[in-house]
Write a protein that holds these residues in place. Sequence first.
Motif, mmCIF file in Angstrom:
data_model
loop_
_atom_site.group_PDB
_atom_site.id
_atom_site.type_symbol
_atom_site.label_atom_id
_atom_site.label_comp_id
_atom_site.label_asym_id
_atom_site.label_seq_id
_atom_site.Cartn_x
_atom_site.Cartn_y
_atom_site.Cartn_z
ATOM 1 N N PHE A 59 1.044 -1.429 0.206
ATOM 2 C CA PHE A 59 0.028 0.009 0.059
ATOM 3 C C PHE A 59 1.038 1.171 0.106
ATOM 4 O O PHE A 59 0.592 2.175 -0.887
ATOM 5 C CB PHE A 59 -0.896 -0.005 1.370
ATOM 6 N N LEU A 60 1.930 1.203 0.842
ATOM 7 C CA LEU A 60 2.731 2.368 0.826
ATOM 8 C C LEU A 60 3.542 2.537 -0.154
ATOM 9 O O LEU A 60 3.608 3.808 -1.001
ATOM 10 C CB LEU A 60 3.606 2.168 2.178
ATOM 11 N N GLY A 61 3.958 1.507 -1.073
ATOM 12 C CA GLY A 61 4.921 1.530 -2.117
ATOM 13 C C GLY A 61 3.980 2.070 -3.313
ATOM 14 O O GLY A 61 4.397 3.045 -4.061
ATOM 15 N N VAL A 62 2.684 1.700 -3.405
ATOM 16 C CA VAL A 62 1.926 2.181 -4.493
ATOM 17 C C VAL A 62 1.277 3.708 -4.471
ATOM 18 O O VAL A 62 1.408 4.340 -5.199
ATOM 19 C CB VAL A 62 0.610 1.177 -4.737
ATOM 20 N N SER A 63 0.944 4.030 -3.126
ATOM 21 C CA SER A 63 0.445 5.164 -2.713
ATOM 22 C C SER A 63 1.221 6.373 -3.421
ATOM 23 O O SER A 63 0.710 7.472 -3.816
ATOM 24 C CB SER A 63 0.233 5.400 -1.222
ATOM 25 N N LEU A 64 2.669 6.351 -2.995
ATOM 26 C CA LEU A 64 3.384 7.514 -3.337
ATOM 27 C C LEU A 64 3.426 7.994 -4.688
ATOM 28 O O LEU A 64 2.924 9.183 -4.799
ATOM 29 C CB LEU A 64 4.870 7.321 -2.612
ATOM 30 N N PRO A 65 3.732 7.238 -5.615
ATOM 31 C CA PRO A 65 3.717 7.523 -6.936
ATOM 32 C C PRO A 65 2.055 8.199 -7.600
ATOM 33 O O PRO A 65 2.113 8.859 -8.271
ATOM 34 C CB PRO A 65 4.145 6.631 -7.900
ATOM 35 N N VAL A 66 1.148 7.436 -6.869
ATOM 36 C CA VAL A 66 -0.173 7.596 -7.416
ATOM 37 C C VAL A 66 -0.772 8.989 -6.715
ATOM 38 O O VAL A 66 -1.358 9.877 -7.521
ATOM 39 C CB VAL A 66 -1.386 6.428 -7.001
ATOM 40 N N ILE A 67 -0.327 9.532 -5.516
ATOM 41 C CA ILE A 67 -0.633 10.726 -5.067
ATOM 42 C C ILE A 67 0.085 11.879 -5.908
ATOM 43 O O ILE A 67 -0.441 12.856 -6.180
ATOM 44 C CB ILE A 67 -0.147 10.840 -3.566
ATOM 45 N N TYR A 68 1.498 11.495 -6.195
ATOM 46 C CA TYR A 68 2.171 12.353 -6.735
ATOM 47 C C TYR A 68 1.587 12.995 -8.133
ATOM 48 O O TYR A 68 1.450 13.823 -8.303
ATOM 49 C CB TYR A 68 3.560 11.993 -6.990
ATOM 50 N N HIS A 69 1.348 11.798 -8.917
ATOM 51 C CA HIS A 69 0.883 12.035 -10.191
ATOM 52 C C HIS A 69 -0.484 12.727 -10.104
ATOM 53 O O HIS A 69 -0.868 13.410 -10.972
ATOM 54 C CB HIS A 69 0.747 10.731 -10.969
ATOM 55 N N SER A 70 -1.509 11.947 -9.131
ATOM 56 C CA SER A 70 -2.685 12.611 -9.111
ATOM 57 C C SER A 70 -2.631 14.249 -8.711
ATOM 58 O O SER A 70 -3.456 14.927 -9.294
ATOM 59 C CB SER A 70 -3.437 12.019 -8.083
ATOM 60 N N PHE A 71 -1.711 14.776 -7.748
ATOM 61 C CA PHE A 71 -1.554 15.868 -7.443
ATOM 62 C C PHE A 71 -0.941 16.735 -8.656
ATOM 63 O O PHE A 71 -1.859 17.792 -9.140
ATOM 64 C CB PHE A 71 -0.379 15.758 -6.430
ATOM 65 N N GLN A 72 0.059 16.080 -9.330
ATOM 66 C CA GLN A 72 0.339 17.153 -10.599
ATOM 67 C C GLN A 72 -0.900 17.170 -11.917
ATOM 68 O O GLN A 72 -1.153 18.340 -12.180
ATOM 69 C CB GLN A 72 1.574 16.222 -11.225
ATOM 70 N N GLY A 73 -1.637 16.116 -11.794
ATOM 71 C CA GLY A 73 -2.857 16.235 -12.769
ATOM 72 C C GLY A 73 -3.911 17.131 -12.459
ATOM 73 O O GLY A 73 -4.125 17.856 -13.107
ATOM 74 N N ALA A 74 -4.178 17.126 -11.193
ATOM 75 C CA ALA A 74 -5.328 17.977 -10.537
ATOM 76 C C ALA A 74 -4.794 19.636 -10.719
ATOM 77 O O ALA A 74 -5.504 20.277 -11.115
ATOM 78 C CB ALA A 74 -5.707 17.731 -9.221
ATOM 79 N N ARG A 75 -3.205 19.869 -10.310
ATOM 80 C CA ARG A 75 -2.747 20.817 -10.497
ATOM 81 C C ARG A 75 -3.048 21.723 -11.844
ATOM 82 O O ARG A 75 -3.074 22.919 -12.029
ATOM 83 C CB ARG A 75 -1.384 21.147 -9.772
ATOM 84 N N ALA A 76 -2.870 20.773 -12.867
ATOM 85 C CA ALA A 76 -2.696 21.288 -13.975
ATOM 86 C C ALA A 76 -4.112 21.496 -15.039
ATOM 87 O O ALA A 76 -4.208 22.003 -15.987
ATOM 88 C CB ALA A 76 -1.891 20.142 -14.868
ATOM 89 N N VAL A 77 -5.144 21.310 -14.130
ATOM 90 C CA VAL A 77 -6.465 21.417 -14.658
ATOM 91 C C VAL A 77 -6.846 22.961 -14.793
ATOM 92 O O VAL A 77 -6.515 23.740 -14.269
ATOM 93 C CB VAL A 77 -7.641 20.726 -13.958
ATOM 94 N N GLU A 78 -7.235 23.335 -16.145
ATOM 95 C CA GLU A 78 -7.337 24.759 -16.608
ATOM 96 C C GLU A 78 -8.616 25.114 -15.618
ATOM 97 O O GLU A 78 -9.652 24.749 -15.515
ATOM 98 C CB GLU A 78 -7.978 24.698 -17.981
ATOM 99 N N GLU A 79 -8.180 26.401 -15.216
ATOM 100 C CA GLU A 79 -9.001 27.104 -14.210
ATOM 101 C C GLU A 79 -10.442 27.277 -14.962
ATOM 102 O O GLU A 79 -11.422 27.164 -14.445
ATOM 103 C CB GLU A 79 -8.236 28.230 -13.739
ATOM 104 N N LYS A 80 -10.352 27.714 -16.367
ATOM 105 C CA LYS A 80 -11.588 28.104 -17.017
ATOM 106 C C LYS A 80 -12.393 27.030 -17.181
ATOM 107 O O LYS A 80 -13.747 27.306 -17.425
ATOM 108 C CB LYS A 80 -11.164 28.820 -18.232
#
Lengths: 258, 259
Positions: free
Chosen positions: B127-148
């Motif tokens: 669980f710990l091994g999988v969580s970190l890369p998934v958190i990181y990529h979800s974070f990057q993906g959500a941050r890049a969503v266009e405000e508009k």
Amino acid sequence: MIEIDHVSQTFRTSGRQAHLALSDISLTIEDGAFVSILGPSGCGKSTLLYIVGGFVSPTEGQARVKGRAITGPGPDRGPVFQEFALFPWKTVLGNVMYGPRQQGVKAAEAEAQSRRLIEMVGLKGFENFYPKELSGGMKQRVALARTLAYHPAVLLMDEPFGALDAHTRTRLQNDLLNIWERDRKTVLFVTHSVDEAVFLSDKVVVMTRAPGRIKEIIDIELPRPRRRAELLLDPRYQKYVVEIERMIDDTSEDGLRP
Amino acid sequence: MMARALSHLAPLLACLGLLAIWQAGSLMLNTESFPTAIEAVRAVPLILGDRESVINILDSLRRMAIAFAAALLFAVPLGLMMGRSRLVASFFNPLLMITYPVPKAALMPIIMLWLGVGDLAKMLVIFLGVSLPVIYHSFQGARAVEEKMLWSGAAMGLSAPQRMIRIVLPAALPEILTGCRTGLVLALITMVTSEMIARQSGAGNILFNSLDMGQYDTVYAMIIIIGAMGIGLDAAFEKLRSRLVRWSEPGFDIPLSFA
């Protein structure tokens, strides 16, 4: 009716300095009017639009729609952005249907309406395309249809044709006017193109460079329906364009003063 | 035609080449602890035909599947919230920076002290091994969503939680799935290492027990099986991924008919 009542907007810049983007703007927009906000870049004209949209709250003052203070976005005010902001995981049809479905319109009815709208903006046959398969002009047509689909009383257009080439831009301006002639929605249209503002609008609001203030409001008394080819030869049209362009030149020089 | 057929055969040829080098190397070294490729490959059906071993391998896969699913359920929402809220991001980011470089298997002895050597400890490590890369990529993906895009949704009447699920999630999906793919490989790695440390059952258990007993052909056969599992899982995931995010792939075929 949209009332903008002594609205000011201050932003914090990265250097923690306060930057005054809009200074004491008051403006009333009648129902069914096509009003353009024109000004040099950085004059806060888009911010003003976002305030009416409810996407940004003003630091001071108030904006009202039909007498009610604007506290957030709502389906009575539909935005169309320069960046299109389509949902890339939805097809053209999926994008246009999104708003009506959200409003609780039944799927079959929403689809029928959306197909009519897609046809009206000239994209019949592209219903099942994804946004990335379309050109910029086509994307903006989809964005317009998507917004029209939930029947907003007011269209908020934020430099919608700014990213398009001259030819596409002209065609979209014509099409927008044709669509607007049918139901005469209230349109608030932000642009930095003088031609575009004069061609489309009943009223042009000229703004000064930062801090954005209203410099002048000009009524465009040209007959409708307007045909571009006729207007270009019309001395009244030419006079408006020259007059407003001079005004913009003045405001630009204002901005250069330290 | 010839080139296309060849490019399809290439992976197979690469595998055969590797086995050939292995075979030659092993014949040259000629030590007991390095069996030939043929001996190892021959041991594969023996393992897969053995009831006990198959139960062990299925046990591993079960733990991995549960831990992987639990990690997604935890990591994707967390990553998306971090991407859309500065407060959430500034709270969790330092924690991630500290835990990212720690080898998760190194935590295994400590976790075993709390949770014992059973399923729970192993699943926690995966669980710990999988969580970190998934958190990181979800974070990057959500941050890049266009405000508009979010504004457009808000104007249609979507509430903030609806925008999260119906706009941020699909918009960030390509990036989230990239994280999941990395997570899947890490799940396999942490699965085997957890079983190396807490031996009781599983694919890793077979591998390291046979190493202790000097059954080297079984050791190498298990490495082949684990490698094949990795390739199989990755290929299956890639198929699912490309189906889910077809709309974002750069060059998918444009239909020619406009009818």
